[in-house]
Design an enzyme around this catalytic site. Structure first.
Site, PDB file in Angstrom:
ATOM      1  N   GLN A 161       0.836  -1.206   0.000  1.00 29.92           N
ATOM      2  CA  GLN A 161       0.000   0.000   0.000  1.00 29.92           C
ATOM      3  C   GLN A 161       0.872   1.258   0.000  1.00 29.92           C
ATOM      4  OE1 GLN A 161      -1.998   0.588   3.746  1.00 29.92           O
ATOM      5  NE2 GLN A 161      -3.553   1.951   2.904  1.00 29.92           N
ATOM      6  N   GLU A 207     -10.022  -1.148   5.629  1.00 27.85           N
ATOM      7  CA  GLU A 207      -8.849  -1.394   6.472  1.00 27.85           C
ATOM      8  C   GLU A 207      -9.251  -1.389   7.944  1.00 27.85           C
ATOM      9  OE1 GLU A 207      -5.753   1.618   6.195  1.00 27.85           O
ATOM     10  OE2 GLU A 207      -4.306   0.335   7.212  1.00 27.85           O
ATOM     11  N   SER A 238      -4.077   6.879  13.206  1.00 27.74           N
ATOM     12  CA  SER A 238      -3.661   6.881  14.614  1.00 27.74           C
ATOM     13  C   SER A 238      -4.878   7.016  15.542  1.00 27.74           C
ATOM     14  CB  SER A 238      -2.687   8.035  14.881  1.00 27.74           C
ATOM     15  OG  SER A 238      -3.400   9.237  14.981  1.00 27.74           O
ATOM     16  N   ASN A 239      -4.698   6.571  16.783  1.00 30.34           N
ATOM     17  CA  ASN A 239      -5.833   6.608  17.710  1.00 30.34           C
ATOM     18  C   ASN A 239      -6.298   8.036  18.009  1.00 30.34           C
ATOM     19  OD1 ASN A 239      -5.508   3.883  17.662  1.00 30.34           O
ATOM     20  ND2 ASN A 239      -5.691   3.604  19.866  1.00 30.34           N
ATOM     21  N   GLU A 240      -5.356   8.992  17.955  1.00 34.37           N
ATOM     22  CA  GLU A 240      -5.774  10.392  18.171  1.00 34.37           C
ATOM     23  C   GLU A 240      -6.744  10.814  17.052  1.00 34.37           C
ATOM     24  OE1 GLU A 240      -2.593   9.389  18.236  1.00 34.37           O
ATOM     25  OE2 GLU A 240      -2.151   9.625  20.363  1.00 34.37           O
TER      26      GLU A 240
END
Ligand SMILES: Cc1cc2nc3c(=O)[nH]c(=O)nc-3n(C[C@H](O)[C@H](O)[C@H](O)COP(=O)(O)OP(=O)(O)OC[C@H]3O[C@@H](n4cnc5c(N)ncnc54)[C@H](O)[C@@H]3O)c2cc1C
Length: 398
Positions: free
Chosen positions: A126, A244, A383-385
């Site tokens: 990717q 994803e 990202s989790n943020e």
């Protein structure tokens, strides 16, 4: 809402389990269950077995080789495979570019690429992220300029997982620098053997070679390798990323690792008492197990809603956050369970053939590299943020 599985669903899970037990190579299973590194061939062999059984692309439409399973069956299939120690087939071909091609590619592209994805002939990677364009992906600068019947690509991608194995890369390129940033991006399918492509390893904090930098210097890509329409690549990328994020919670894997943690906590002693009986440690395992059960039930709630026609919304972002945090907590508790024996940092211990002298129990040798490797889970796949930002907007209206 009834979250219990029916007798048929449980029977289906049993059939899958029996088949995996009969067909998964014991050496591959050992590697997965003991957090050892898998080779490219291990993945390819498992891919071939699933393909032979007709189970390599369960979520694709039937006319392209899908199984026609319900959402619950697909969930049970993933769970059983994780519990049994089957390798996770890298998502890039089967779960990412495959669905994009089915939805947006022309017939010639479908006819050529889809059978090769099913057979495992093409290994895909990717090419989205770039230095400076990760969370802010739409700012990407790798550019493609049309020259006759070829696109000429120049730029750099980064964090490209397993590019060292890849035959093909699906790549986002800027094709209209004057347009608003999301509007001037196209998706190209590029053969990794094309002159002008250089792959350089990035060795991560655990000493592993999982990710790479990929450089493009005047790489000539046939115009026929454009997906869909020019400058519509952002739409295809959003579609791909929604695929994803589903499945990234990896509940089955965490259940398997929790079991392993409990077994280790039975064997490790603190003042002569098995660690699993030490209240402070037992509490940590219990809290983790409760969170994992809550995650599983939340996942099932989503499946149940999907079965009645409701599209998963921002809940998928919540699953990514909780799932990745649980995966990290498991690696932390593994370290804690073996105390000082987790301190030696020995990346070679993740090779099955490693026959070094472990300091402490053999199972502890891979805990430190594993712990470091799993720092990635709260970064990749968005990202989790960023996931929290999406939740704050979509669910809390902030
Ligand atoms: C192991 C691994 C494998 C990967 N594989 C691939 C791959 O195969 N192909 C691919 O294209 N990419 C891949 N990636 C890249 C991944 O998608 C990016 O790392 C991710 O999107 C974050 O981008 P970044 O690294 O540029 O960090 P940045 O976007 O620079 O972010 C840095 C930090 O700032 C925070 N931040 C950024 N913006 C905001 C904001 N608006 N609000 C709050 N916080 C913010 C982030 O959460 C992060 O903590 C992989 C990454 C890793 C770690």
């Amino acid at each position: 809402m009834d979250l219990r599985f029916t007798a048929e669903e449980l029977g289906f899970a049993d059939d899958v389990r029996s088949w995996v037990r009969a067909n998964l190579a014991p050496s591959t299973r050992d590697k997965v269950l003991n957090a050892k590194r898998l080779s490219k061939q291990d993945y390819l062999d498992w891919h071939a077995s699933l393909n032979e059984r007709g189970w390599i692309v369960p979520a694709w439409p039937r006319e392209h080789g899908g199984t026609g399973w319900t959402a619950i069956q697909k969930h049970l299939f993933d769970e059983v495979l994780s519990e049994e120690g089957a390798p996770e087939i890298p998502a890039f071909s089967v779960k990412m570019i495959g669905p994009v091609l089915i939805a947006f590619a022309n017939q010639a592209q479908k006819d050529y690429y889809l059978p090769r994805i099913r057979s495992g002939e093409d290994w895909w990677c990717q090419g989205f992220s770039e230095p400076g364009s990760g969370s802010d992906l739409a700012s990407l600068r790798t550019k493609a300029v049309l020259d006759g019947d070829h696109w000429v690509v120049n730029g750099q991608k980064t964090w490209t997982t397993m590019a060292q194995y890849a035959d093909m890369i699906f790549c986002l390129c800027r094709t209209d620098p004057s347009a608003k940033k999301q509007m001037g991006i196209s998706m190209l399918l590029i053969d990794m053997k094309t002159p002008g492509i250089t792959v350089r390893p990035i060795i991560t904090i655990d000493g592993a070679h999982e990710v790479n930098e990929v450089f493009f210097d005047d790489v000539r890509v046939p115009a026929a390798n454009l997906v869909g329409e020019v400058n519509k690549g952002w739409d295809y990328a959003k579609f791909l990323l929604s695929h994803e994020r589903t499945g990234i919670a990896r509940v089955g894997r965490s259940k398997r690792e929790l079991l392993r943690l409990k077994q280790i906590a039975q064997q490790e002693l603190q003042d002569g008492m098995p660690l699993i009986q030490v209240p402070a440690f037992r509490d940590k395992i219990a809290n983790l197990e409760i969170d994992l059960m809550a995650l599983e039930i939340s996942g099932l709630r989503l499946l149940s809603a999907a079965a009645s026609g409701k599209a998963p919304g921002a809940e998928a972002n919540m699953l990514k956050i909780k799932g990745s945090e649980i995966q990290q907590r498991l690696t932390e508790l593994m370290m804690e369970a073996v105390g000082p024996y987790a301190l030696p940092f020995n990346p070679e211990a993740r090779q099955l053939e490693w026959n070094g002298e472990p300091i402490g129990p053999e199972y502890a040798a891979s805990f430190a590299p594993d712990y470091f490797n799993y720092r990635k889970t709260t970064i990749y796949g968005g990202s989790n943020e960023i996931q929290r930002n999406i939740l704050a907007k979509a669910k809390l209206g902030l």
